[in-house]
Design an enzyme around this catalytic site. Structure first.
Site, mmCIF file in Angstrom:
data_model
loop_
_atom_site.group_PDB
_atom_site.id
_atom_site.type_symbol
_atom_site.label_atom_id
_atom_site.label_comp_id
_atom_site.label_asym_id
_atom_site.label_seq_id
_atom_site.Cartn_x
_atom_site.Cartn_y
_atom_site.Cartn_z
ATOM 1 N N TYR A 1 27.805 64.486 -46.911
ATOM 2 C CA TYR A 1 28.781 65.170 -46.049
ATOM 3 C C TYR A 1 30.010 64.293 -45.819
ATOM 4 O O TYR A 1 31.148 64.758 -45.917
ATOM 5 C CB TYR A 1 28.137 65.484 -44.696
ATOM 6 C CG TYR A 1 27.185 66.635 -44.771
ATOM 7 C CD1 TYR A 1 27.609 67.910 -44.449
ATOM 8 C CD2 TYR A 1 25.872 66.449 -45.180
ATOM 9 C CE1 TYR A 1 26.737 68.977 -44.519
ATOM 10 C CE2 TYR A 1 24.997 67.508 -45.256
ATOM 11 C CZ TYR A 1 25.439 68.767 -44.928
ATOM 12 O OH TYR A 1 24.584 69.827 -45.014
ATOM 13 N N ASN B 1 27.973 58.224 -56.740
ATOM 14 C CA ASN B 1 26.805 58.920 -56.169
ATOM 15 C C ASN B 1 25.652 58.838 -57.165
ATOM 16 O O ASN B 1 25.853 58.851 -58.377
ATOM 17 C CB ASN B 1 27.145 60.382 -55.869
ATOM 18 C CG ASN B 1 26.150 61.015 -54.910
ATOM 19 O OD1 ASN B 1 25.942 60.522 -53.799
ATOM 20 N ND2 ASN B 1 25.517 62.090 -55.330
ATOM 21 N N GLU C 1 12.651 72.560 -38.039
ATOM 22 C CA GLU C 1 13.166 73.521 -39.032
ATOM 23 C C GLU C 1 12.205 73.641 -40.222
ATOM 24 O O GLU C 1 11.998 74.725 -40.758
ATOM 25 C CB GLU C 1 14.568 73.105 -39.495
ATOM 26 C CG GLU C 1 15.615 73.296 -38.382
ATOM 27 C CD GLU C 1 17.050 73.269 -38.874
ATOM 28 O OE1 GLU C 1 17.335 72.493 -39.809
ATOM 29 O OE2 GLU C 1 17.878 74.022 -38.337
ATOM 30 N N LYS D 1 23.530 80.217 -37.520
ATOM 31 C CA LYS D 1 23.132 79.171 -38.483
ATOM 32 C C LYS D 1 23.712 79.514 -39.862
ATOM 33 O O LYS D 1 24.246 78.661 -40.567
ATOM 34 C CB LYS D 1 21.605 79.085 -38.539
ATOM 35 C CG LYS D 1 21.052 78.131 -39.567
ATOM 36 C CD LYS D 1 20.971 76.709 -39.066
ATOM 37 C CE LYS D 1 20.476 75.757 -40.127
ATOM 38 N NZ LYS D 1 20.438 74.371 -39.681
#
Ligand SMILES: Cc1cc2nc3c(=O)[nH]c(=O)nc-3n(C[C@H](O)[C@H](O)[C@H](O)COP(=O)(O)OP(=O)(O)OC[C@H]3O[C@@H](n4cnc5c(N)ncnc54)[C@H](O)[C@@H]3O)c2cc1C
Length: 396
Positions: free
Chosen positions: A14, A38, A170, A372
């Protein structure tokens, strides 16, 4: 510093993606060389990982090719794993090369924190990356298959989730939604399956108002989750856990969500850290380093005397702010202090259920579940515009 400054961003999560996108927008041609490193050539949406982990959504909704998110004429993408950050000679050692930098942004994300609980690191799985959730999903399905091919051992159909924070809750909700389908597929009586959520604190979801926590717990209990609050896991074994009460629960599946820490590479670089997180200055710089910015789960920012919890919205806002400050620094302009703007919090409780707080308004049930989805769609829009929303979005 060389005539064209070299900016190296570590991690395309993020924080890293938002930094890269903002730099590519703000920097002029030839004003700086930007490299994004990455481990994978895709960006994954960490806040979504609980779904493919439980098998209620596909991996492909959870990852996006990085080359679709950045302009590779402006940013070099290096797919590699960072091995070491050498502060004294301004170098980053990769598994297959070395990069030197003038500005460094560290956004390598978090790691599970097992607090030294014996066996946890060895025998529990964690929701951490695309590879780790593939393993959890396959492991759960395998337990059902094995159950029918052995003498019906209960440990195959007992599932333990350690931790009742955001990711634990979750995940447990998705798992509770998936179990009936697995039972049908593998001819297992659903009444025989147990899902345990074990939490050392006295309740779930720290940070949410008690009435929302109660709502969440009730919804999940109705879905078949057994909670054990105020009970710590003392030991994790290949076939179960021992609790602080002395109780032993047999299970071949233990998923640990009970703690997160910053990336160990940050510690080994020599920064002073609290569980792998560096207390950054008001411009997001590492103490003593004007050219090193630390963002997301690797950074620590205080809200009064308590640190802000590591969240995606924090990492995103830091990504934008640090890119603006690097551009300002290159141009010899004044840096801007980082200020976190809390936009609200939403937790999913599985299909059609959730809890949310936006401003001073609280939402439960279907409305929260839609919120959400909106948050997810908004994120896709921010990083990839309408095409990405249409390609990866999950609609109402
Ligand atoms: C299951 C789950 C649910 C969550 N739900 C929410 C939520 O609903 N809302 C919310 O706000 N937050 C949530 N979070 C927290 C949120 O995901 C994190 O705070 C956020 O991802 C942090 O962003 P980041 O940029 O610091 O790191 P990340 O997004 O984790 O990105 C780090 C990147 O660095 C790469 N990397 C790591 N090590 C190396 C290496 N050695 N070399 C090269 N690359 C490397 C990784 O592959 C990854 O791409 C959740 C977290 C989890 C695990």
């Amino acid at each position: 510093m060389s005539s064209i400054p070299k900016i190296v961003i570590l991690g395309a999560g993020y924080g890293g993606i938002l930094t890269a996108q903002r730099l590519q927008k703000e920097l002029n041609y030839n004003e700086a060389d930007v490299t994004l490193v990455n481990r994978h050539d895709y960006h994954y949406i960490t806040t979504h990982l609980h779904m493919p982990a439980a098998g209620t959504d596909s991996i492909e909704h959870t990852r996006v090719s990085i080359s679709k998110l950045i302009d590779e004429f402006k940013i070099d993408l290096v797919k590699s794993s960072v091995q070491e950050i050498r502060l004294h000679d301004k170098k980053v050692i990769l598994e297959d090369g070395t990069l030197s930098y003038d500005y460094l942004i560290i956004g390598l994300g978090g790691e599970p924190e097992t607090f030294g609980i014996p066996g946890m690191a060895e025998y529990a799985m964690s929701i951490r990356s695309i590879n780790s959730v593939r393993l959890i999903r396959a492991h759960i399905e395998y337990q059902f298959a094995m159950y029918k091919n052995e003498q019906r051992p209960q440990e195959r159909i007992n599932f333990i989730v350690g931790g009742a924070g955001f990711s634990g809750i979750e995940f447990v909700a998705e798992l509770a939604d998936r179990i009936p389908k697995l039972c049908k597929e593998y001819d297992v009586d659903p009444a025989l399956v147990n899902i345990y959520n074990i939490e050392a604190a006295s309740s779930a979801l720290p940070g949410f108002a008690p009435e929302l926590v109660d709502y969440a717990v009730e919804v999940l209990q109705k879905k078949g989750v057994t909670f054990k609050f105020g009970v710590a896991i003392k030991e994790c074994m290949p076939n179960g856990v021992i609790l602080s009460t002395g109780e032993e629960i047999k299970s071949a599946t233990i998923v640990w969500t009970g703690g997160v820490r910053g990336n160990r590479l940050v510690e080994s670089a020599g920064f002073e850290t609290m569980r792998g997180r560096v207390k950054v200055d008001e411009y997001l710089r590492a103490p003593g380093y004007e050219n090193i910015f630390i963002i997301g789960d690797n950074s620590l920012i205080f809200n009064g005397d308590k640190p802000y919890p590591p969240t995606a919205q924090m990492a995103m806002q830091q990504g934008v702010s640090c890119a603006q400050n690097i551009v300002a620094s290159i141009r010899g302009k004044e840096l801007r202090k980082f200020e976190f703007h809390h936009k609200g919090t939403v937790a999913s409780l599985g299909k059609g259920e959730g809890i949310a707080v936006v401003g001073d308004k609280k939402y439960t049930g279907f409305k929260a579940a839609q919120l959400k989805k909106l948050v997810d769609l908004r994120y896709l829009f921010i990083i990839g515009g309408i095409p990405l929303v249409l390609k990866k979005g999950r609609f109402i």
